[in-house]
Structure formats: C-alpha cells, structure tokens
Scaffold this motif. Sequence first.
Motif, PDB file in Angstrom:
ATOM      1  N   ILE A  51      60.947  76.117  85.327  1.00 52.94           N
ATOM      2  CA  ILE A  51      61.162  76.682  83.993  1.00 52.94           C
ATOM      3  C   ILE A  51      60.085  76.190  83.027  1.00 52.94           C
ATOM      4  O   ILE A  51      59.619  76.952  82.164  1.00 52.94           O
ATOM      5  N   GLN A  52      59.676  74.957  83.162  1.00 51.20           N
ATOM      6  CA  GLN A  52      58.603  74.432  82.311  1.00 51.20           C
ATOM      7  C   GLN A  52      57.309  75.208  82.522  1.00 51.20           C
ATOM      8  O   GLN A  52      56.610  75.554  81.563  1.00 51.20           O
ATOM      9  N   ARG A  53      56.989  75.512  83.790  1.00 43.06           N
ATOM     10  CA  ARG A  53      55.779  76.298  84.069  1.00 43.06           C
ATOM     11  C   ARG A  53      55.906  77.713  83.525  1.00 43.06           C
ATOM     12  O   ARG A  53      54.961  78.269  82.964  1.00 43.06           O
ATOM     13  N   LEU A  54      57.076  78.309  83.674  1.00 38.93           N
ATOM     14  CA  LEU A  54      57.298  79.663  83.179  1.00 38.93           C
ATOM     15  C   LEU A  54      57.105  79.739  81.665  1.00 38.93           C
ATOM     16  O   LEU A  54      56.396  80.627  81.163  1.00 38.93           O
ATOM     17  N   PHE A  55      57.718  78.817  80.932  1.00 38.79           N
ATOM     18  CA  PHE A  55      57.600  78.838  79.469  1.00 38.79           C
ATOM     19  C   PHE A  55      56.199  78.466  79.010  1.00 38.79           C
ATOM     20  O   PHE A  55      55.737  78.949  77.966  1.00 38.79           O
ATOM     21  N   GLU A  71      65.785  70.769  75.896  1.00 41.44           N
ATOM     22  CA  GLU A  71      66.168  71.145  74.533  1.00 41.44           C
ATOM     23  C   GLU A  71      65.070  71.973  73.862  1.00 41.44           C
ATOM     24  O   GLU A  71      65.367  72.956  73.155  1.00 41.44           O
ATOM     25  N   ALA A  72      63.811  71.585  74.078  1.00 39.61           N
ATOM     26  CA  ALA A  72      62.705  72.333  73.485  1.00 39.61           C
ATOM     27  C   ALA A  72      62.591  73.730  74.096  1.00 39.61           C
ATOM     28  O   ALA A  72      62.321  74.714  73.389  1.00 39.61           O
ATOM     29  N   LEU A  73      62.818  73.831  75.384  1.00 43.19           N
ATOM     30  CA  LEU A  73      62.767  75.133  76.058  1.00 43.19           C
ATOM     31  C   LEU A  73      63.886  76.032  75.546  1.00 43.19           C
ATOM     32  O   LEU A  73      63.677  77.227  75.293  1.00 43.19           O
ATOM     33  N   ALA A  74      65.071  75.467  75.397  1.00 44.70           N
ATOM     34  CA  ALA A  74      66.205  76.247  74.897  1.00 44.70           C
ATOM     35  C   ALA A  74      65.950  76.728  73.472  1.00 44.70           C
ATOM     36  O   ALA A  74      66.345  77.845  73.105  1.00 44.70           O
ATOM     37  N   ALA A  75      65.286  75.908  72.667  1.00 46.63           N
ATOM     38  CA  ALA A  75      64.998  76.294  71.288  1.00 46.63           C
ATOM     39  C   ALA A  75      64.061  77.503  71.244  1.00 46.63           C
ATOM     40  O   ALA A  75      64.224  78.399  70.397  1.00 46.63           O
ATOM     41  N   VAL A  76      63.092  77.548  72.155  1.00 41.95           N
ATOM     42  CA  VAL A  76      62.174  78.689  72.215  1.00 41.95           C
ATOM     43  C   VAL A  76      62.940  79.953  72.585  1.00 41.95           C
ATOM     44  O   VAL A  76      62.782  81.011  71.957  1.00 41.95           O
ATOM     45  N   ALA A  77      63.784  79.857  73.619  1.00 39.06           N
ATOM     46  CA  ALA A  77      64.573  81.017  74.036  1.00 39.06           C
ATOM     47  C   ALA A  77      65.501  81.467  72.918  1.00 39.06           C
ATOM     48  O   ALA A  77      65.669  82.674  72.675  1.00 39.06           O
ATOM     49  N   ARG A  78      66.095  80.506  72.227  1.00 38.38           N
ATOM     50  CA  ARG A  78      67.026  80.836  71.144  1.00 38.38           C
ATOM     51  C   ARG A  78      66.318  81.619  70.033  1.00 38.38           C
ATOM     52  O   ARG A  78      66.864  82.576  69.481  1.00 38.38           O
ATOM     53  N   GLU A  89      78.055  80.373  76.225  1.00 38.14           N
ATOM     54  CA  GLU A  89      76.878  80.283  75.362  1.00 38.14           C
ATOM     55  C   GLU A  89      77.038  80.993  74.021  1.00 38.14           C
ATOM     56  O   GLU A  89      76.254  80.752  73.109  1.00 38.14           O
ATOM     57  N   GLY A  90      77.979  81.902  73.900  1.00 42.04           N
ATOM     58  CA  GLY A  90      78.146  82.653  72.653  1.00 42.04           C
ATOM     59  C   GLY A  90      77.328  83.915  72.583  1.00 42.04           C
ATOM     60  O   GLY A  90      77.446  84.690  71.622  1.00 42.04           O
ATOM     61  N   LEU A  98      71.154  82.705  79.104  1.00 41.72           N
ATOM     62  CA  LEU A  98      69.905  81.975  79.298  1.00 41.72           C
ATOM     63  C   LEU A  98      69.410  82.084  80.735  1.00 41.72           C
ATOM     64  O   LEU A  98      68.212  82.299  80.974  1.00 41.72           O
ATOM     65  N   GLY A  99      70.310  81.927  81.709  1.00 43.65           N
ATOM     66  CA  GLY A  99      69.895  82.057  83.098  1.00 43.65           C
ATOM     67  C   GLY A  99      69.362  83.441  83.405  1.00 43.65           C
ATOM     68  O   GLY A  99      68.345  83.596  84.088  1.00 43.65           O
ATOM     69  N   GLU A 100      70.054  84.476  82.910  1.00 45.48           N
ATOM     70  CA  GLU A 100      69.590  85.850  83.122  1.00 45.48           C
ATOM     71  C   GLU A 100      68.251  86.091  82.435  1.00 45.48           C
ATOM     72  O   GLU A 100      67.396  86.819  82.951  1.00 45.48           O
ATOM     73  N   TYR A 101      68.064  85.486  81.261  1.00 43.53           N
ATOM     74  CA  TYR A 101      66.794  85.646  80.551  1.00 43.53           C
ATOM     75  C   TYR A 101      65.643  85.041  81.356  1.00 43.53           C
ATOM     76  O   TYR A 101      64.553  85.621  81.449  1.00 43.53           O
ATOM     77  N   LEU A 102      65.904  83.889  81.986  1.00 38.52           N
ATOM     78  CA  LEU A 102      64.869  83.258  82.803  1.00 38.52           C
ATOM     79  C   LEU A 102      64.443  84.148  83.963  1.00 38.52           C
ATOM     80  O   LEU A 102      63.254  84.347  84.220  1.00 38.52           O
ATOM     81  N   ILE A 103      65.417  84.680  84.684  1.00 35.88           N
ATOM     82  CA  ILE A 103      65.044  85.495  85.842  1.00 35.88           C
ATOM     83  C   ILE A 103      64.484  86.849  85.409  1.00 35.88           C
ATOM     84  O   ILE A 103      63.690  87.461  86.142  1.00 35.88           O
ATOM     85  N   GLN A 104      64.862  87.315  84.211  1.00 31.24           N
ATOM     86  CA  GLN A 104      64.231  88.532  83.701  1.00 31.24           C
ATOM     87  C   GLN A 104      62.746  88.289  83.453  1.00 31.24           C
ATOM     88  O   GLN A 104      61.902  89.132  83.789  1.00 31.24           O
TER      89      GLN A 104
END
Length: 460
Positions: A163-167, A180-187, A220-221, A136-142
Amino acid sequence: MRVKAKLYPKEAARLLREQPGVREAVTGATLHFEANRKRAYQEIDAEAWRERARRVKDHLLTHLDHYLELAEKRLQEKGVQVHWAEDPEEAHRILREIVARHGVKRAVKAKSMLTEELGVNPLLESLGVEVYETDLGEYLIQLLGEPPSHIVGPAIHLALSDIQRLFHQRFGTPLDASPEALAAVARKVLREAFLTADLGISGANFLVAETGTLALMENEGNIRLATSLPRVHVAFVGIEKLLPRLADLALFLPLTARAATGQRLSTYVSLIQGPAKEGEEGPQEVHVVLVDHGRTALLHDPEAWEVLRCLRCGACLNACPVYRQTGGHPYGYVYSGPIGAVLDPGLLGLEDTYPLPYASTLCGACYEACPVKIPIPKLLLAWRNRAVERGLAPTWEKGAMQAFAKVMQSPSLYRLLSKALRGFPLPQDLLPLLKAWTEGRGPLQPSPKPFHQLWQELKE
C-alpha cells in the motif's frame, strides 16, 4: 466479470511461486479474524443462535415468492422504485436508464459483492461515469485494478509495504508513510467524491420483507455517506438476501458481525426506509434492483439450495486452511474460499467452475464457522460426485483411483508397491497425480521404513 475458475490449480501454483508474501498476509489476517470469531461465539449460545438463523433462512427460502411480493409492496409504499433483474444484462439496462435520466457524471459505491458479480463498475465507466469505491479496502484494489480477494476484507492479500508503494506512485506520499497518513490521503480524495457524486450505489446485507427496510452494516461510515449524500441511491439486492420480519434483525445483525469480524455489532448499522421526504436531507430517489442471476435455478437444486442461506460474512474463508494459502484471486470469480467452491458452480455451472469443489481438505472448519450452518463439506462432495458423473474429471484420475483402491485392498500389493517406492525414487512429475500434488509443495519424501515395521519397533 470474466470467469477464470477453470484455471484455479495453475493460478494457485503461480501465485505461491511468484507472490509468496500473499500467503503471509492472508494467513495473518484470517487467523486474526478467526480468533475474534471464536471469542465472540464463546460469549453466546452460538449453537442456538446458528440453529435459529438457519431455520429463519430456510423458512424464507421455502416461501421466497411470498416474501419477494411483500417486500416489493412495502418498498413501493415507502416511495422506493423497485426493479427486477433476471441477469446482469437486465441489471445493466436498469442502471443505464437511471444514469441517462439523471445525467450522472460521478458515482460513489459502497462495498457490494453483488455489484462485482454484475460488473457494475465497468458498465459505469463505459458510460463515462467516474466511479469511486468508498470502502478503503475496495478503494485500494480499485487503484490496483484488481478484484476483491475476500468477501469482508477485499485487500486482505496486501501488506503495508504494498500500500505504501501504491500511494507513493499515485499520490506522491513517502515510501515509509504511516497507515494513518495513508488513510488521511484516501479520506481527502473520497470526501470530495462524496460531496460531488450524483449517484450512490450499495448492496444490502438484508432486506426486511415485512417493512421494506434495507439494512446495511459497516465499520467505516462510508456506506452511510454513499447512500445519503447523492441525490439518487441504487441498491442491488440478491433475491435471497431477504428476512421475513423486522424483529429478525435482532438476531442477524449481531450474529453476522460476530461471524465476520468478531464484533458484537458493526460500528454503523443503517436502516433505509425510502427517499427523503419534503424538508428532509437525503436522496430524492431510491431504487432497489432485485437480482436473480441464477439464484432461482439454484433454489430448485435439491442439494445445493442450502448455499443460498449465505450471509456473505466471510467466516468460512477465515477458517479455511486452503484459502489461507493464496487468498481469493486464484479462485477466478467474485466468491472464493469454501463458499465460492459451492456457490459458484450453482450460479455459473459446474462446467465453468469444475476445479473449485476440489479446493478443500474437507476438514469441516467452514461448517463450524458458518453462522447459518450451511453444510459446505456435504455440498463439496455433492459437486465432486456430479463432476465425475458428467465426465468432467480427467480420465487418468478415474484409472488412478481404481488402481489405488485395488492396491489398498490387497496387503501384498500394498507392501510391494510401498517397497518399490522407497527403493526407487519416483520423479515427481512422472504421474499427473503426483505432479498435481507436488505443484506448489515440497517433494514427496517416502519413509525409509513401512508403518507396520515402525509400529513393531515402537512396541518392542
């Protein structure tokens, strides 16, 4: 990756000036990690664990040729295709051939500092391959187009509001969306990538020579999915990441987890033994690329070789008061903080990384945190000595230090100078030494009275 380590002083000052929120974000996260590490070390005989780990790694490094040959043999026996890459260009050639042979269109990646070092993402993108970082962290900086700021927490410098502004910009989520909502979008995005990827790419925390086993740790799996769902798995492994025996994992897995995040063990540990057999689920091909990229030369360095024990746990970054001020970006290369200050000169050359060994207070916190007892303060001084010997230090610095030594050795000169400084305010940018000290800090404020006078008054 473009190396910008020479710009460290200017980049650190610029970040402190333009992004003051980074200091708060990095300090909060690293202090949390550091507190967890100290608590986890207290549960064990940390000194005995660290000393044993140091001895294992030293044995490995002093017999590296033997264990590399054994690892290659064991991997091939399990059906793994082994490649050797002396430099990033060779690694690129190997990956390019794999991509072409399998017609790869989409790749998923597990977090790997070595792939950052090799520039794997830009290569894949140049080949028309869609690449997804799945940590997740790598995905954010990507998404931000940034390099990692920390070995374990690549997005450690970002606040929730960032992160809120980015998403919001990328996915249209509300500006006040919950974590939790941000993580759900990334997932949702990454799940689709996992299911459709042709290629999975990872690094390795350890490669066991005795059995040809790749060991990967995560919370994270995503690594487990990236290495098992695509039909081809490629693992990039630095030649120093080997362990002699499978039994060594019983020490190194929990020790690394305690040092990195304060956990007794990572949430997921994957032990990869090769491609799937007939009737099994998993990749049809597994490739291990053993990468040198300066490591052999570093191993021959009579002082700096000890840095090759590094487990990439990030504990020294969390303990470092200097790293805590800016995070990793000003260091200008993949490896930042104390480990970057002693590893980068060995991998890239001191000429290209000259300022980094000076990015330290020499407080020794990094050594106390290191799970394999790398003597980072000693190595920092070794690189500083070499910088002076090679004439890399500014000429004014040598003259300034000689004058400083003369003043400090003469009580009369010391008192004369200190009196002058108190009575005649000196512009902070008049001398390079003062300017370097005050850039990013408040102005120097000399005491109105000398210490010996204050001491005398205190005694009276």
